[in-house]
Design a protein around this motif. Structure first.
Motif, PDB file in Angstrom:
ATOM      1  N   GLY A  47       3.790   6.668 -20.407  1.00  0.00           N
ATOM      2  CA  GLY A  47       2.362   6.980 -20.473  1.00  0.00           C
ATOM      3  C   GLY A  47       2.048   8.417 -20.805  1.00  0.00           C
ATOM      4  N   ARG A  48       3.059   9.283 -20.923  1.00  0.00           N
ATOM      5  CA  ARG A  48       2.830  10.695 -21.190  1.00  0.00           C
ATOM      6  C   ARG A  48       2.940  11.051 -22.675  1.00  0.00           C
ATOM      7  N   VAL A  49       3.356  10.084 -23.513  1.00  0.00           N
ATOM      8  CA  VAL A  49       3.567  10.359 -24.935  1.00  0.00           C
ATOM      9  C   VAL A  49       2.228  10.304 -25.664  1.00  0.00           C
ATOM     10  N   ALA A  50       1.887  11.395 -26.361  1.00  0.00           N
ATOM     11  CA  ALA A  50       0.655  11.422 -27.150  1.00  0.00           C
ATOM     12  C   ALA A  50       0.882  10.793 -28.516  1.00  0.00           C
ATOM     13  N   VAL A  51       1.961  11.176 -29.197  1.00  0.00           N
ATOM     14  CA  VAL A  51       2.267  10.613 -30.511  1.00  0.00           C
ATOM     15  C   VAL A  51       3.754  10.802 -30.787  1.00  0.00           C
ATOM     16  N   ALA A  52       4.371   9.817 -31.449  1.00  0.00           N
ATOM     17  CA  ALA A  52       5.773   9.903 -31.855  1.00  0.00           C
ATOM     18  C   ALA A  52       5.817   9.967 -33.382  1.00  0.00           C
ATOM     19  N   THR A  53       6.517  10.956 -33.906  1.00  0.00           N
ATOM     20  CA  THR A  53       6.585  11.154 -35.353  1.00  0.00           C
ATOM     21  C   THR A  53       7.989  10.830 -35.853  1.00  0.00           C
ATOM     22  N   ARG A  54       8.050   9.997 -36.893  1.00  0.00           N
ATOM     23  CA  ARG A  54       9.337   9.621 -37.479  1.00  0.00           C
ATOM     24  C   ARG A  54       9.846  10.765 -38.345  1.00  0.00           C
ATOM     25  N   ILE A  55      11.113  11.145 -38.123  1.00  0.00           N
ATOM     26  CA  ILE A  55      11.718  12.269 -38.844  1.00  0.00           C
ATOM     27  C   ILE A  55      12.847  11.742 -39.727  1.00  0.00           C
ATOM     28  N   GLY A  56      12.678  11.868 -41.034  1.00  0.00           N
ATOM     29  CA  GLY A  56      13.734  11.494 -41.965  1.00  0.00           C
ATOM     30  C   GLY A  56      14.168  10.052 -41.895  1.00  0.00           C
ATOM     31  N   THR A  57      13.307   9.169 -41.419  1.00  0.00           N
ATOM     32  CA  THR A  57      13.590   7.723 -41.289  1.00  0.00           C
ATOM     33  C   THR A  57      14.850   7.453 -40.471  1.00  0.00           C
ATOM     34  N   ARG A  58      15.231   8.396 -39.586  1.00  0.00           N
ATOM     35  CA  ARG A  58      16.448   8.166 -38.806  1.00  0.00           C
ATOM     36  C   ARG A  58      16.302   8.517 -37.325  1.00  0.00           C
ATOM     37  N   ARG A  59      15.223   9.278 -36.950  1.00  0.00           N
ATOM     38  CA  ARG A  59      15.049   9.647 -35.549  1.00  0.00           C
ATOM     39  C   ARG A  59      13.579   9.967 -35.295  1.00  0.00           C
ATOM     40  N   TRP A  60      13.255  10.338 -34.024  1.00  0.00           N
ATOM     41  CA  TRP A  60      11.876  10.586 -33.623  1.00  0.00           C
ATOM     42  C   TRP A  60      11.724  11.970 -32.970  1.00  0.00           C
ATOM     43  N   ASP A  61      10.537  12.544 -33.120  1.00  0.00           N
ATOM     44  CA  ASP A  61      10.039  13.635 -32.284  1.00  0.00           C
ATOM     45  C   ASP A  61       8.836  13.091 -31.524  1.00  0.00           C
ATOM     46  N   MET A  62       8.828  13.270 -30.200  1.00  0.00           N
ATOM     47  CA  MET A  62       7.704  12.799 -29.398  1.00  0.00           C
ATOM     48  C   MET A  62       6.937  13.997 -28.850  1.00  0.00           C
ATOM     49  N   ARG A  63       5.636  14.022 -29.078  1.00  0.00           N
ATOM     50  CA  ARG A  63       4.790  15.066 -28.503  1.00  0.00           C
ATOM     51  C   ARG A  63       4.050  14.490 -27.311  1.00  0.00           C
ATOM     52  N   PHE A  64       4.187  15.156 -26.163  1.00  0.00           N
ATOM     53  CA  PHE A  64       3.568  14.688 -24.936  1.00  0.00           C
ATOM     54  C   PHE A  64       2.148  15.241 -24.810  1.00  0.00           C
ATOM     55  N   ILE A  65       1.388  14.667 -23.910  1.00  0.00           N
ATOM     56  CA  ILE A  65      -0.027  15.006 -23.795  1.00  0.00           C
ATOM     57  C   ILE A  65      -0.233  16.452 -23.355  1.00  0.00           C
ATOM     58  N   ASN A  66       0.776  17.072 -22.725  1.00  0.00           N
ATOM     59  CA  ASN A  66       0.639  18.473 -22.318  1.00  0.00           C
ATOM     60  C   ASN A  66       1.128  19.435 -23.394  1.00  0.00           C
ATOM     61  N   GLY A  67       1.531  18.914 -24.554  1.00  0.00           N
ATOM     62  CA  GLY A  67       1.905  19.756 -25.672  1.00  0.00           C
ATOM     63  C   GLY A  67       3.390  19.922 -25.899  1.00  0.00           C
ATOM     64  N   VAL A  68       4.253  19.561 -24.949  1.00  0.00           N
ATOM     65  CA  VAL A  68       5.685  19.714 -25.125  1.00  0.00           C
ATOM     66  C   VAL A  68       6.195  18.674 -26.132  1.00  0.00           C
ATOM     67  N   THR A  69       7.140  19.086 -26.983  1.00  0.00           N
ATOM     68  CA  THR A  69       7.735  18.198 -27.978  1.00  0.00           C
ATOM     69  C   THR A  69       9.163  17.866 -27.562  1.00  0.00           C
ATOM     70  N   VAL A  70       9.499  16.574 -27.566  1.00  0.00           N
ATOM     71  CA  VAL A  70      10.846  16.113 -27.235  1.00  0.00           C
ATOM     72  C   VAL A  70      11.519  15.658 -28.523  1.00  0.00           C
ATOM     73  N   ARG A  71      12.635  16.293 -28.848  1.00  0.00           N
ATOM     74  CA  ARG A  71      13.393  15.916 -30.040  1.00  0.00           C
ATOM     75  C   ARG A  71      14.484  14.923 -29.633  1.00  0.00           C
ATOM     76  N   LEU A  72      14.386  13.713 -30.176  1.00  0.00           N
ATOM     77  CA  LEU A  72      15.330  12.653 -29.832  1.00  0.00           C
ATOM     78  C   LEU A  72      16.447  12.575 -30.862  1.00  0.00           C
ATOM     79  N   PRO A  73      17.611  12.050 -30.462  1.00  0.00           N
ATOM     80  CA  PRO A  73      18.719  11.896 -31.421  1.00  0.00           C
ATOM     81  C   PRO A  73      18.469  10.744 -32.369  1.00  0.00           C
ATOM     82  N   GLU A  74      19.404  10.510 -33.279  1.00  0.00           N
ATOM     83  CA  GLU A  74      19.264   9.414 -34.229  1.00  0.00           C
ATOM     84  C   GLU A  74      19.276   8.071 -33.508  1.00  0.00           C
TER      85      GLU A  74
END
Length: 292
Positions: free
Chosen positions: A205-232
């Motif tokens: 419930g804390r994820v504001a938006v998830a952005t697809r990076i290079g069609t292989r992984r995600w970056d998730m931006r949380f509602i407080n502004g922190v960005t989580v970089r996920l692996p492939e």
């Protein structure tokens, strides 16, 4: 030296090859077996010629004979039921058509595994199960693909289902609580991300938006502004589980951070958020302060 009469066969000393039946102990000459096979093929070919058809036509007619026999014996398909799609009769009809099984067909031909593959090939339903209930019922169970996310295509939000497809006619405003996505290839990868987040309610419930990076992984931006970089993608689920455990123990996503990097196995890299710059003191105030 004995004389050999005319038309008398000279013994060669070599016996014909034989096969011994292990059950009866009888000997069967190989030549007899080969002769029988040749005669059988000849009879089939002659029958095909007499019927004005080919070997495939004989097989078809024999199959029809078996189906007729099954109907007489009462083991033909009498009903094909689709369960789980009662709220979507059009989709249920598509599933029934994809099964390619009609009432009156031989129950033995209604292979549940083959029917399941046919229905799954439509890519319109999930969790397909097929049961053959004797003497004459085929039951297909399937679930409709529910909406799992909203994807912004650069102009508007579109609804994505559990198979990674855009749902035509669906309205984003009817699904305000769904995960929001951006980036090329996001819809196709949405089911995996949505399932991984659903298993981690402490961060879902804390994820504001998830952005697809290079069609292989995600970056998730949380509602407080922190960005989580996920692996492939192959390491996506374990990474989200790591993040969920850290969230429970340390409330990591609520700290004053700019970035949490989970792309390295066994390590978590953090970047602190920049402190807001102090407001400049007006010139008049500085002069007044100096005179105090």
């Amino acid at each position: 030296m004995p004389k050999i009469a005319r038309n008398q066969t000279v013994p060669s000393g070599r016996r014909p090859a034989t096969i011994i039946d292990e059950t009866t102990g009888e000997e069967v000459r190989v030549s007899s077996v080969i002769f029988g096979i040749v005669m059988l093929v000849a009879i089939l070919v002659a029958t095909a010629a007499w019927m004005g058809g080919s070997m495939s036509q004989i097989g078809t007619r024999f199959g029809g004979f078996v189906d007729d026999t099954a109907r007489v014996a009462g083991i033909d398909v009498k009903d094909v039921s689709v369960l789980g799609l009662e709220d979507n009769p059009a989709l249920a009809d598509e599933v029934r058509a994809a099964a390619m099984i009609e009432p009156g067909e031989n129950m033995f031909r209604a292979d549940p595994h083959l029917i399941q593959r046919r229905v799954e090939a439509t890519s319109k339903v999930l969790n397909v199960r097929v049961h053959r209930l004797w003497p004459g019922q085929i039951v297909i169970l399937a679930d409709a693909a529910d909406p799992v996310a909203l994807w912004h295509d650069g102009r508007q939000w579109q609804v994505v289902d559990g198979l990674g497809r855009l749902l035509p006619g669906a309205h984003a405003e009817d699904h305000p609580g769904l995960l929001r996505l951006a980036g090329l290839g996001a819809p196709e990868a949405a089911p995996q991300l949505a399932a991984a987040l659903a298993a981690a309610p402490d961060i879902n419930g804390r994820v504001a938006v998830a952005t697809r990076i290079g069609t292989r992984r995600w970056d998730m931006r949380f509602i407080n502004g922190v960005t989580v970089r996920l692996p492939e993608d192959p390491s996506l689920e374990p990474a989200i589980q790591r993040l969920a455990k850290l969230q429970v123990r340390t409330a990591l996503t609520q700290r004053p951070l700019e970035m949490i990097d989970l792309r390295s196995r066994g390590r978590v890299y953090l970047r602190l958020a920049k402190a807001p710059a102090a407001d400049p003191v007006p010139e008049a105030d500085r002069e007044g302060a100096e005179t105090i």
